[in-house]
Design an enzyme around this catalytic site. Structure first.
Site, mmCIF file in Angstrom:
data_model
loop_
_atom_site.group_PDB
_atom_site.id
_atom_site.type_symbol
_atom_site.label_atom_id
_atom_site.label_comp_id
_atom_site.label_asym_id
_atom_site.label_seq_id
_atom_site.Cartn_x
_atom_site.Cartn_y
_atom_site.Cartn_z
ATOM 1 N N PRO A 241 73.563 63.060 27.384
ATOM 2 C CA PRO A 241 73.270 62.771 26.180
ATOM 3 C C PRO A 241 73.458 62.862 24.999
ATOM 4 O O PRO A 241 73.095 63.878 25.011
ATOM 5 C CB PRO A 241 72.850 61.222 26.968
ATOM 6 C CG PRO A 241 71.682 62.264 27.862
ATOM 7 C CD PRO A 241 72.149 62.865 28.319
ATOM 8 N N ASN A 242 74.507 62.090 24.487
ATOM 9 C CA ASN A 242 74.861 62.568 22.991
ATOM 10 C C ASN A 242 75.397 63.731 22.503
ATOM 11 O O ASN A 242 75.468 64.756 21.630
ATOM 12 C CB ASN A 242 73.198 62.739 21.647
ATOM 13 C CG ASN A 242 72.781 61.485 22.333
ATOM 14 O OD1 ASN A 242 73.450 60.504 21.749
ATOM 15 N ND2 ASN A 242 71.116 60.998 22.747
ATOM 16 N N ARG B 216 75.856 65.964 14.619
ATOM 17 C CA ARG B 216 75.027 65.646 15.648
ATOM 18 C C ARG B 216 73.775 66.614 15.031
ATOM 19 O O ARG B 216 73.936 68.450 15.449
ATOM 20 C CB ARG B 216 74.636 65.973 16.945
ATOM 21 C CG ARG B 216 73.692 64.986 17.108
ATOM 22 C CD ARG B 216 73.587 65.785 18.869
ATOM 23 N NE ARG B 216 71.844 65.335 19.463
ATOM 24 C CZ ARG B 216 71.412 65.773 20.693
ATOM 25 N NH1 ARG B 216 72.073 66.358 21.854
ATOM 26 N NH2 ARG B 216 70.280 65.171 21.074
ATOM 27 N N TYR C 231 72.116 72.658 16.245
ATOM 28 C CA TYR C 231 72.943 71.865 17.179
ATOM 29 C C TYR C 231 74.945 72.583 16.805
ATOM 30 O O TYR C 231 74.793 73.679 17.486
ATOM 31 C CB TYR C 231 73.498 71.420 18.021
ATOM 32 C CG TYR C 231 71.778 70.286 18.067
ATOM 33 C CD1 TYR C 231 71.251 70.889 19.974
ATOM 34 C CD2 TYR C 231 71.409 68.855 18.269
ATOM 35 C CE1 TYR C 231 70.107 70.525 20.265
ATOM 36 C CE2 TYR C 231 70.127 67.910 18.828
ATOM 37 C CZ TYR C 231 70.072 68.816 19.647
ATOM 38 O OH TYR C 231 68.564 67.842 20.241
ATOM 39 N N ASN D 168 73.831 71.108 30.821
ATOM 40 C CA ASN D 168 73.545 70.643 29.785
ATOM 41 C C ASN D 168 72.968 69.030 30.010
ATOM 42 O O ASN D 168 73.638 68.107 29.581
ATOM 43 C CB ASN D 168 73.859 70.893 28.367
ATOM 44 C CG ASN D 168 72.305 70.999 27.357
ATOM 45 O OD1 ASN D 168 72.392 70.129 27.316
ATOM 46 N ND2 ASN D 168 73.232 71.017 26.136
ATOM 47 N N ALA E 268 68.635 65.263 26.716
ATOM 48 C CA ALA E 268 67.536 64.541 27.077
ATOM 49 C C ALA E 268 66.601 64.226 28.048
ATOM 50 O O ALA E 268 65.971 64.810 28.433
ATOM 51 C CB ALA E 268 66.796 62.444 26.044
ATOM 52 N N GLU F 201 70.944 76.089 34.125
ATOM 53 C CA GLU F 201 70.961 74.664 33.229
ATOM 54 C C GLU F 201 70.655 75.452 32.020
ATOM 55 O O GLU F 201 70.307 76.461 31.669
ATOM 56 C CB GLU F 201 69.201 74.482 33.273
ATOM 57 C CG GLU F 201 69.108 73.188 32.807
ATOM 58 C CD GLU F 201 67.027 73.490 32.292
ATOM 59 O OE1 GLU F 201 66.735 73.708 33.389
ATOM 60 O OE2 GLU F 201 66.280 72.737 31.690
ATOM 61 N N HIS G 206 70.609 75.094 27.824
ATOM 62 C CA HIS G 206 70.456 74.357 26.186
ATOM 63 C C HIS G 206 70.878 74.955 25.246
ATOM 64 O O HIS G 206 71.248 76.184 25.438
ATOM 65 C CB HIS G 206 69.054 73.590 25.779
ATOM 66 C CG HIS G 206 68.444 73.073 27.800
ATOM 67 N ND1 HIS G 206 68.337 71.683 27.397
ATOM 68 C CD2 HIS G 206 67.720 73.273 28.552
ATOM 69 C CE1 HIS G 206 68.261 70.917 28.777
ATOM 70 N NE2 HIS G 206 67.087 72.482 28.838
ATOM 71 N N LEU G 207 71.492 74.319 24.416
ATOM 72 C CA LEU G 207 71.509 74.834 22.621
ATOM 73 C C LEU G 207 70.725 75.108 21.702
ATOM 74 O O LEU G 207 70.522 76.332 21.575
ATOM 75 C CB LEU G 207 72.972 73.629 21.932
ATOM 76 C CG LEU G 207 74.139 73.527 22.928
ATOM 77 C CD1 LEU G 207 74.767 72.203 22.086
ATOM 78 C CD2 LEU G 207 75.372 74.463 22.903
ATOM 79 N N SER G 208 69.962 74.537 22.490
ATOM 80 C CA SER G 208 68.369 74.629 21.252
ATOM 81 C C SER G 208 67.871 75.894 22.124
ATOM 82 O O SER G 208 67.529 75.364 23.497
ATOM 83 C CB SER G 208 68.033 73.691 20.711
ATOM 84 O OG SER G 208 67.917 73.290 21.338
ATOM 85 N N ARG H 90 60.756 74.023 19.965
ATOM 86 C CA ARG H 90 60.801 72.548 19.593
ATOM 87 C C ARG H 90 59.080 71.764 20.087
ATOM 88 O O ARG H 90 58.223 72.227 21.048
ATOM 89 C CB ARG H 90 62.159 72.115 20.058
ATOM 90 C CG ARG H 90 63.329 73.173 19.259
ATOM 91 C CD ARG H 90 64.671 72.275 19.743
ATOM 92 N NE ARG H 90 65.014 70.990 19.611
ATOM 93 C CZ ARG H 90 65.801 70.333 19.407
ATOM 94 N NH1 ARG H 90 66.880 70.644 20.437
ATOM 95 N NH2 ARG H 90 65.711 68.814 18.662
ATOM 96 N N ARG I 234 59.742 68.561 24.911
ATOM 97 C CA ARG I 234 60.795 68.956 25.786
ATOM 98 C C ARG I 234 60.753 70.613 26.467
ATOM 99 O O ARG I 234 61.794 71.330 26.481
ATOM 100 C CB ARG I 234 62.051 69.459 24.357
ATOM 101 C CG ARG I 234 62.724 68.857 22.734
ATOM 102 C CD ARG I 234 63.218 69.095 22.001
ATOM 103 N NE ARG I 234 63.560 68.085 21.179
ATOM 104 C CZ ARG I 234 64.460 67.048 20.932
ATOM 105 N NH1 ARG I 234 64.974 66.522 22.179
ATOM 106 N NH2 ARG I 234 64.498 66.589 20.290
HETATM 107 C C1 DQA Z 1 69.663 70.001 24.654
HETATM 108 C C2 DQA Z 1 68.042 69.644 24.007
HETATM 109 C C3 DQA Z 1 67.116 68.566 24.409
HETATM 110 O O1 DQA Z 1 65.896 68.699 23.525
HETATM 111 C C4 DQA Z 1 67.971 67.817 24.013
HETATM 112 O O2 DQA Z 1 67.451 66.074 24.015
HETATM 113 C C5 DQA Z 1 69.159 67.656 23.651
HETATM 114 C C6 DQA Z 1 70.105 69.213 23.690
HETATM 115 C C7 DQA Z 1 69.611 71.024 23.931
HETATM 116 O O3 DQA Z 1 71.203 71.169 24.017
HETATM 117 O O4 DQA Z 1 69.877 72.095 23.155
HETATM 118 O O5 DQA Z 1 69.984 66.277 23.157
HETATM 119 O O6 DQA Z 1 69.425 69.955 25.787
#
Ligand code: DQA
Length: 146
Positions: A10-11, A18, A23, A74, A77, A98, A100-102, A107, A111
């Site tokens: 999502p997102n 965003r 990101y 990825n 959330a 797995e 994640h960009l961040s 954080r 998370r």
């Molecule tokens: C994320 C980190 C998650 O906590 C967040 O909800 C995202 C992006 C990342 O790629 O850093 O939507 O997965």
């Protein structure tokens, strides 16, 4: 050629607009296109899918069995909430990396927990879009050890 499914949750369709300070400026299309090019240099085929819906991500994981040799996920959330997605990955018995960009560990505390990590070969976070390419390298190493 082994094939890897890259799933984004999502997102992540909003990448580029965003929270660019978190990101970055790359869009999901940019990331998917660099994954496709990089995968070719690793001897892998890739398919990419993004969904904002937990059930669709679960269906995609189920459908990967017998079609793909590995998963890169990825889950956005859902990483921090979805036991169902974790169970789906465990059910198909495909290696999963797995991404994640961040750096989720630097954080908010909510998370820091990843259900997906429990069923992942490993987690790559904090490297921005390059993390997907690192995941492809890790998957190539695992699927085609030298
Ligand atoms: C994320 C980190 C998650 O906590 C967040 O909800 C995202 C992006 C990342 O790629 O850093 O939507 O997965």
């Amino acid at each position: 050629m082994p094939s890897v499914l890259i799933l984004n949750g999502p997102n992540l369709n909003l990448l580029g607009q965003r929270q660019p300070e978190v990101y970055g400026r790359a869009t999901l299309a940019d990331i998917e296109s660099s994954c496709t090019s990089h995968a070719a240099t690793c001897g892998l085929d890739v398919s990419c899918l993004q969904s904002n819906h937990e059930g669709d991500l679960i269906d995609a994981v189920h459908s990967a069995k017998g079609v793909h040799s590995g998963l890169i996920i990825n889950a956005g959330a859902y990483t921090h909430t979805s036991i169902a997605l974790m169970d789906a990955v465990a059910s198909v018995e495909l290696p999963m990396v797995e991404v994640h960009l961040s750096n989720i560990h630097a954080r908010e505390p909510f998370r820091h927990v990843s259900y997906l990590s429990k069923v992942a070969v490993g987690q790559i976070c904090g490297f921005g879009p390059q993390g997907y390419l690192m995941a492809l390298d890790a998957m190539a190493e695992r699927l085609m050890p030298s």
